[in-house]
Design a protein around this motif. Structure first.
Motif, mmCIF file in Angstrom:
data_model
loop_
_atom_site.group_PDB
_atom_site.id
_atom_site.type_symbol
_atom_site.label_atom_id
_atom_site.label_comp_id
_atom_site.label_asym_id
_atom_site.label_seq_id
_atom_site.Cartn_x
_atom_site.Cartn_y
_atom_site.Cartn_z
ATOM 1 N N PHE A 1 -35.605 -59.765 12.393
ATOM 2 C CA PHE A 1 -34.801 -58.684 11.816
ATOM 3 C C PHE A 1 -33.738 -58.193 12.799
ATOM 4 O O PHE A 1 -32.668 -57.749 12.388
ATOM 5 N N HIS A 2 -34.022 -58.285 14.082
ATOM 6 C CA HIS A 2 -32.998 -57.909 15.062
ATOM 7 C C HIS A 2 -31.860 -58.927 15.065
ATOM 8 O O HIS A 2 -30.679 -58.562 15.026
ATOM 9 N N ARG A 3 -32.214 -60.206 15.070
ATOM 10 C CA ARG A 3 -31.191 -61.250 15.141
ATOM 11 C C ARG A 3 -30.344 -61.316 13.883
ATOM 12 O O ARG A 3 -29.120 -61.461 13.948
ATOM 13 N N HIS A 4 -30.993 -61.241 12.725
ATOM 14 C CA HIS A 4 -30.286 -61.485 11.468
ATOM 15 C C HIS A 4 -29.772 -60.226 10.788
ATOM 16 O O HIS A 4 -28.822 -60.295 10.009
ATOM 17 N N LEU A 5 -30.399 -59.087 11.055
ATOM 18 C CA LEU A 5 -29.970 -57.850 10.406
ATOM 19 C C LEU A 5 -29.274 -56.898 11.374
ATOM 20 O O LEU A 5 -28.658 -55.926 10.937
ATOM 21 N N GLY A 6 -29.401 -57.165 12.649
ATOM 22 C CA GLY A 6 -28.738 -56.317 13.636
ATOM 23 C C GLY A 6 -29.423 -54.995 13.874
ATOM 24 O O GLY A 6 -28.825 -54.072 14.445
#
Length: 321
Positions: free
Chosen positions: A55-60
């Motif tokens: 979620f950090h990588r893809h949603l920021g």
């Protein structure tokens, strides 16, 4: 000799991997409410933090909080955090959530419980429902192994009722409840999903009594998964929005996701038991199904892979010599 090849899929947990990516796409729809970087994600990272990384990588999302009940290995959890921005909150979820839920702002909750369903999970839902803001999502995963199986196949109606009370508490189990159909994990998944929904709705109904019509809160189920990576599991997610945000909610278009489910029929994440080479061959050949050997591939395995091929995990094969 046991068929050890059947254990391969369990060890890599493909259904869980597929679920995480589907959850990612559900959460990405929230961008119509606010930039995703402004959301706070609250979950159970364990020592792997797989969903946190995704979620950090893809949603920021940078505001990430992991709740961990294991207070004996604090240093290990801190060591395994993939990002320093992840905040660890140690303690039982029911003790930690009141403080977290009281903080203002939109939130994404994914309480991925790995144990048997217990009444405290309903308490968690009630705590979240008391403060959750419009444009936020509450989701939970839970074990839904059938009540009647193996040595329990001769349970009486009274024993089944008692088991249900152990899971959710007496208020959600009416005396004389219909005890047919509990051999199916789907039956329990639907029952537990509805208990969570009722708990959310109970608290939100109380909140709504003090709000003007345009500020009243609505909950909408946006997904309901069922899958098995060694044990039967289910996941449900509800978005919360206020009446005045109805147009924004429509703009999210959750219903256009092919796995969207807002009723009692779950989307079943099925994964085939195939070798890495077989998976690669199907991916390279489809949709020309007629080119696939019937002596190697069954229609069931082909369909299970192709139905969710965009979400199926990629594995690298390492051979020893």
């Amino acid at each position: 000799m046991s068929n050890s090849g059947r254990k391969i899929n369990y060890s890599i947990r493909p259904a869980k991997s597929i679920e995480r990516k589907m959850m990612r796409d559900v959460f990405s729809c929230l961008r119509h409410y606010a930039p995703l970087r402004d959301y706070q994600y609250i979950g159970f990272g364990s020592k792997y933090f797989v969903d946190f990384s995704l979620f950090h990588r893809h949603l920021g999302i940078e505001n990430l909080i992991s709740i961990e009940a294991d207070t004996t290995n604090i240093e290990r959890y801190e060591f395994n955090k993939p990002y320093s921005s992840i905040q660890m909150k140690f303690g039982r979820s029911t003790d930690v959530l009141p403080q977290l839920s009281a903080q203002p702002g939109r939130k994404i909750y994914w309480l991925d419980y790995d144990g048997t369903f217990s009444p405290y999970m309903l308490d968690d839902a009630a705590i979240i429902a008391g403060t959750i803001e419009s444009g936020s999502i509450y989701s939970a995963s839970f074990n839904c192994a059938p009540l009647i199986s193996g040595s329990n196949h001769n349970l009486s109606s009274e024993e089944i009722e008692s088991k249900l009370v152990d899971l959710v508490g007496r208020p959600y189990v009416q005396p004389g409840i219909d005890t047919r159909g509990w051999k199916q994990s789907k039956q329990l998944a639907v029952f537990l999903k509805e208990c969570l929904k009722k708990e959310l709705q109970k608290i939100i109904t109380i909140r709504n009594t003090a709000l003007p019509p345009e500020e009243r809160i609505i909950i909408d189920q946006v997904l309901f998964f069922k899958y098995a990576d060694g044990c039967d599991m289910a996941t449900v997610a509800f978005i919360v929005y206020k009446e005045s945000d109805t147009q924004i909610h429509s703009s999210c278009r959750f219903n256009e996701l092919y796995f969207h489910k807002n009723g009692d029929s779950p989307f079943e994440i099925k994964t085939p038991n195939l070798t890495i080479k077989e998976i690669r061959h199907i991916m390279e050949t489809m949709p020309e199904r007629e080119k696939l050997s019937k002596r190697i591939f069954t229609d069931k395995d082909i369909d299970a892979l192709w139905d969710n091929y965009r979400y199926f995990p990629n594995f690298t094969e390492i051979e020893s010599t």
